[in-house]
Design a protein around this motif. Structure first.
Motif, PDB file in Angstrom:
ATOM      1  N   MET A   7       1.570   4.286  -5.414  1.00  0.00           N
ATOM      2  CA  MET A   7       0.243   4.414  -4.306  1.00  0.00           C
ATOM      3  C   MET A   7       0.552   5.638  -3.646  1.00  0.00           C
ATOM      4  O   MET A   7      -0.364   5.737  -2.703  1.00  0.00           O
ATOM      5  N   TYR A   8       2.020   6.034  -3.386  1.00  0.00           N
ATOM      6  CA  TYR A   8       2.345   6.976  -2.364  1.00  0.00           C
ATOM      7  C   TYR A   8       2.105   6.611  -1.033  1.00  0.00           C
ATOM      8  O   TYR A   8       1.784   7.235  -0.370  1.00  0.00           O
ATOM      9  N   GLU A   9       2.657   5.043  -1.044  1.00  0.00           N
ATOM     10  CA  GLU A   9       2.561   4.650   0.518  1.00  0.00           C
ATOM     11  C   GLU A   9       3.799   5.129   1.231  1.00  0.00           C
ATOM     12  O   GLU A   9       4.846   5.769   0.540  1.00  0.00           O
ATOM     13  N   HIS A  10       3.577   5.018   2.401  1.00  0.00           N
ATOM     14  CA  HIS A  10       4.908   5.364   3.320  1.00  0.00           C
ATOM     15  C   HIS A  10       5.802   4.315   3.303  1.00  0.00           C
ATOM     16  O   HIS A  10       6.937   4.683   3.222  1.00  0.00           O
ATOM     17  N   ALA A  11       5.521   3.220   3.403  1.00  0.00           N
ATOM     18  CA  ALA A  11       6.260   1.902   3.463  1.00  0.00           C
ATOM     19  C   ALA A  11       6.874   1.891   4.642  1.00  0.00           C
ATOM     20  O   ALA A  11       7.245   2.485   5.443  1.00  0.00           O
ATOM     21  N   ARG A  12       7.318   0.401   5.078  1.00  0.00           N
ATOM     22  CA  ARG A  12       7.794  -0.056   6.511  1.00  0.00           C
ATOM     23  C   ARG A  12       9.460   0.610   6.541  1.00  0.00           C
ATOM     24  O   ARG A  12       9.826   0.469   7.494  1.00  0.00           O
ATOM     25  N   ARG A  13       9.937   0.328   5.292  1.00  0.00           N
ATOM     26  CA  ARG A  13      11.300   0.762   5.231  1.00  0.00           C
ATOM     27  C   ARG A  13      11.917   2.154   4.842  1.00  0.00           C
ATOM     28  O   ARG A  13      10.780   2.667   4.135  1.00  0.00           O
ATOM     29  N   ARG A  14      12.946   2.416   4.908  1.00  0.00           N
ATOM     30  CA  ARG A  14      13.496   3.990   4.323  1.00  0.00           C
ATOM     31  C   ARG A  14      13.157   4.151   3.006  1.00  0.00           C
ATOM     32  O   ARG A  14      12.908   4.999   2.558  1.00  0.00           O
ATOM     33  N   GLN A  15      13.758   2.968   2.465  1.00  0.00           N
ATOM     34  CA  GLN A  15      13.483   2.950   0.962  1.00  0.00           C
ATOM     35  C   GLN A  15      11.851   3.055   0.543  1.00  0.00           C
ATOM     36  O   GLN A  15      11.107   2.248   1.338  1.00  0.00           O
ATOM     37  N   TRP A  16      11.778   3.570  -0.667  1.00  0.00           N
ATOM     38  CA  TRP A  16      10.315   3.353  -0.954  1.00  0.00           C
ATOM     39  C   TRP A  16      10.108   2.308  -1.403  1.00  0.00           C
ATOM     40  O   TRP A  16      10.194   1.701  -2.688  1.00  0.00           O
ATOM     41  N   ARG A  17       9.308   1.411  -0.806  1.00  0.00           N
ATOM     42  CA  ARG A  17       8.904  -0.032  -1.106  1.00  0.00           C
ATOM     43  C   ARG A  17       7.333  -0.156  -0.654  1.00  0.00           C
ATOM     44  O   ARG A  17       6.915  -0.302   0.159  1.00  0.00           O
ATOM     45  N   GLU A  18       6.676   0.003  -2.121  1.00  0.00           N
ATOM     46  CA  GLU A  18       5.207  -0.167  -1.951  1.00  0.00           C
ATOM     47  C   GLU A  18       4.870  -1.397  -2.539  1.00  0.00           C
ATOM     48  O   GLU A  18       5.807  -2.395  -2.545  1.00  0.00           O
ATOM     49  N   GLY A  19       3.512  -1.695  -2.532  1.00  0.00           N
ATOM     50  CA  GLY A  19       3.076  -2.987  -3.084  1.00  0.00           C
ATOM     51  C   GLY A  19       1.947  -3.653  -2.160  1.00  0.00           C
ATOM     52  O   GLY A  19       1.337  -4.346  -2.814  1.00  0.00           O
ATOM     53  N   CYS A  20       1.978  -3.529  -1.041  1.00  0.00           N
ATOM     54  CA  CYS A  20       0.958  -4.378  -0.279  1.00  0.00           C
ATOM     55  C   CYS A  20       0.719  -3.514   1.039  1.00  0.00           C
ATOM     56  O   CYS A  20       1.442  -3.188   1.674  1.00  0.00           O
ATOM     57  N   PRO A  21      -0.796  -3.047   1.427  1.00  0.00           N
ATOM     58  CA  PRO A  21      -1.090  -2.515   2.423  1.00  0.00           C
ATOM     59  C   PRO A  21      -1.000  -3.361   3.966  1.00  0.00           C
ATOM     60  O   PRO A  21      -1.333  -2.938   4.812  1.00  0.00           O
ATOM     61  N   LEU A  22      -0.973  -4.843   3.616  1.00  0.00           N
ATOM     62  CA  LEU A  22      -1.095  -5.730   4.868  1.00  0.00           C
ATOM     63  C   LEU A  22       0.417  -5.426   5.737  1.00  0.00           C
ATOM     64  O   LEU A  22       0.297  -5.853   6.830  1.00  0.00           O
ATOM     65  N   GLN A  23       1.432  -4.480   5.005  1.00  0.00           N
ATOM     66  CA  GLN A  23       2.506  -4.284   5.890  1.00  0.00           C
ATOM     67  C   GLN A  23       2.229  -3.277   6.988  1.00  0.00           C
ATOM     68  O   GLN A  23       2.935  -3.305   7.953  1.00  0.00           O
ATOM     69  N   TYR A  24       1.026  -2.847   7.144  1.00  0.00           N
ATOM     70  CA  TYR A  24       0.670  -1.623   7.795  1.00  0.00           C
ATOM     71  C   TYR A  24       0.064  -2.439   8.975  1.00  0.00           C
ATOM     72  O   TYR A  24      -0.452  -1.514   9.875  1.00  0.00           O
ATOM     73  N   ILE A  25      -0.148  -3.635   9.222  1.00  0.00           N
ATOM     74  CA  ILE A  25      -0.931  -4.230  10.472  1.00  0.00           C
ATOM     75  C   ILE A  25       0.293  -4.056  11.512  1.00  0.00           C
ATOM     76  O   ILE A  25       1.451  -4.466  11.424  1.00  0.00           O
ATOM     77  N   ASP A  26      -0.228  -3.527  12.641  1.00  0.00           N
ATOM     78  CA  ASP A  26       0.551  -3.540  13.842  1.00  0.00           C
ATOM     79  C   ASP A  26       1.367  -4.709  14.202  1.00  0.00           C
ATOM     80  O   ASP A  26       0.509  -5.869  14.392  1.00  0.00           O
ATOM     81  N   GLU A  27       2.648  -4.640  14.507  1.00  0.00           N
ATOM     82  CA  GLU A  27       3.133  -5.930  14.566  1.00  0.00           C
ATOM     83  C   GLU A  27       2.947  -6.745  15.617  1.00  0.00           C
ATOM     84  O   GLU A  27       3.387  -7.846  15.928  1.00  0.00           O
ATOM     85  N   ASP A  28       2.345  -6.001  16.929  1.00  0.00           N
ATOM     86  CA  ASP A  28       2.247  -6.869  18.009  1.00  0.00           C
ATOM     87  C   ASP A  28       0.739  -7.487  17.968  1.00  0.00           C
ATOM     88  O   ASP A  28       0.193  -8.073  18.826  1.00  0.00           O
ATOM     89  N   GLU A  29      -0.030  -7.353  16.937  1.00  0.00           N
ATOM     90  CA  GLU A  29      -1.483  -8.061  16.798  1.00  0.00           C
ATOM     91  C   GLU A  29      -1.382  -9.333  15.775  1.00  0.00           C
ATOM     92  O   GLU A  29      -0.553  -9.353  15.002  1.00  0.00           O
ATOM     93  N   ARG A  30      -2.126 -10.040  16.467  1.00  0.00           N
ATOM     94  CA  ARG A  30      -2.421 -11.416  15.549  1.00  0.00           C
ATOM     95  C   ARG A  30      -3.400 -11.195  14.476  1.00  0.00           C
ATOM     96  O   ARG A  30      -4.496 -10.654  14.463  1.00  0.00           O
ATOM     97  N   VAL A  31      -2.930 -11.619  13.332  1.00  0.00           N
ATOM     98  CA  VAL A  31      -3.492 -11.232  12.051  1.00  0.00           C
ATOM     99  C   VAL A  31      -4.924 -12.220  11.801  1.00  0.00           C
ATOM    100  O   VAL A  31      -5.091 -13.316  12.206  1.00  0.00           O
ATOM    101  N   THR A  32      -5.887 -11.381  11.694  1.00  0.00           N
ATOM    102  CA  THR A  32      -7.046 -11.745  11.097  1.00  0.00           C
ATOM    103  C   THR A  32      -7.628 -11.632   9.586  1.00  0.00           C
ATOM    104  O   THR A  32      -7.180 -10.287   9.232  1.00  0.00           O
ATOM    105  N   PRO A  33      -8.540 -12.454   8.930  1.00  0.00           N
ATOM    106  CA  PRO A  33      -9.051 -11.638   7.735  1.00  0.00           C
ATOM    107  C   PRO A  33      -9.261 -10.373   7.888  1.00  0.00           C
ATOM    108  O   PRO A  33      -9.483  -9.406   6.915  1.00  0.00           O
TER     109      PRO A  33
END
Length: 264
Positions: free
Chosen positions: A180-206
């Motif tokens: 999917m050519y994601e950036h990924a949260r880690r240095r290694q190419w770790r794709e799979g889920c767009p939910l990893q890009y929710i800002d860490e200080d945000e409370r999650v909502t649907p």
């Protein structure tokens, strides 16, 4: 090199009686889990694949994973964990991945126990090892861990290989997962889920989960066309990209602008 890896799995399995057991491999469709599944199948083990997905999973990678298991002739189970993820993640601060992994491990344990599986296999490689983590507290060979806390022994056939070695083995085996050519949260190419890009200080909502999916799906189409790695954090709308030129960033900003203020 790939033949040596297959022989290593075959020899280790014979020494530990794994050929007589039913193995359930946690299969994301990424490079590591695909290679692990390939090695276990080629080594003659009785292996099945288990894939968890949710409402925000990439359908393209799921389709690729299903095609891969068909080509290998491996039984493939698909489990929707949307409800469990919503229960665990909504109202908490990110990253969502922590809550998702908890849901997946719990479901994998009970799926294995109720399905008559003797072993759970994972695609962890040597770069995934974290000192003090549960699976690295096992005694003896860390490829096979019998931990009472989990209840089912864990087999990690790639844990002695670095990420670079896994890349080479996958290339030699002809394994090319859909990107999917994601950036990924880690240095290694770790794709799979767009939910990893929710800002860490945000409370999650649907609604935030939906936004993370929609904007990153559109940006991934641009990233794939430009052959760069790019994602967007939400709700900050920060664009993160490797090897982006000015023109690509301008296109990404145009996409993001349509989502700001609930425009899409």
């Amino acid at each position: 090199m790939i033949e040596d890896a297959i022989e290593d799995v075959r020899r280790f399995s014979e020494e530990n009686g794994l050929h007589e057991m039913q193995i359930l491999l946690l299969f994301s469709g990424g490079k590591d889990s695909s290679l692990a599944l390939y090695l276990l199948k080629e080594a003659g083990l009785n292996v099945s694949a288990l894939t968890f997905f949710h409402r925000w999973s990439w359908r393209e990678t799921l389709n690729w994973a299903m095609g891969f298991t068909r080509r290998l002739g491996v039984e493939h189970f698909l489990v929707d964990i949307t409800d469990g993820l919503l229960r665990e993640a909504v109202g908490r601060k990110g990253p969502v991945c922590i809550n998702c992994k908890r849901v997946m491990l719990w479901n994998a344990k009970w799926f294995a126990l109720n399905g008559g599986f003797d072993i759970i296999a994972k695609g962890d490689n040597a770069n995934d090892k974290i000192i003090g983590a549960l699976l690295d507290q096992c005694k003896g060979d860390i490829r096979l861990c019998g931990l009472p806390k989990i209840g089912v022994p864990i087999f990690r056939p790639l844990i002695m290989y670095t990420a670079e070695e896994v890349e080479g083995l996958a290339r030699e085996a002809g394994i090319k997962p859909y990107r999917m050519y994601e950036h990924a949260r880690r240095r290694q190419w770790r794709e799979g889920c767009p939910l990893q890009y929710i800002d860490e200080d945000e409370r999650v909502t649907p609604e935030l989960m939906d936004l993370a999916y929609r904007v990153n799906y559109e940006v991934s189409r641009l990233a794939r066309r430009r052959k760069v790695r790019m994602s967007v954090r939400v709700p900050s709308f920060e664009i993160i990209c490797w090897n982006c030129d000015d023109e690509t960033l301008r296109e990404a900003e145009e996409i993001v602008s349509r989502f700001k203020g609930g425009g899409e």
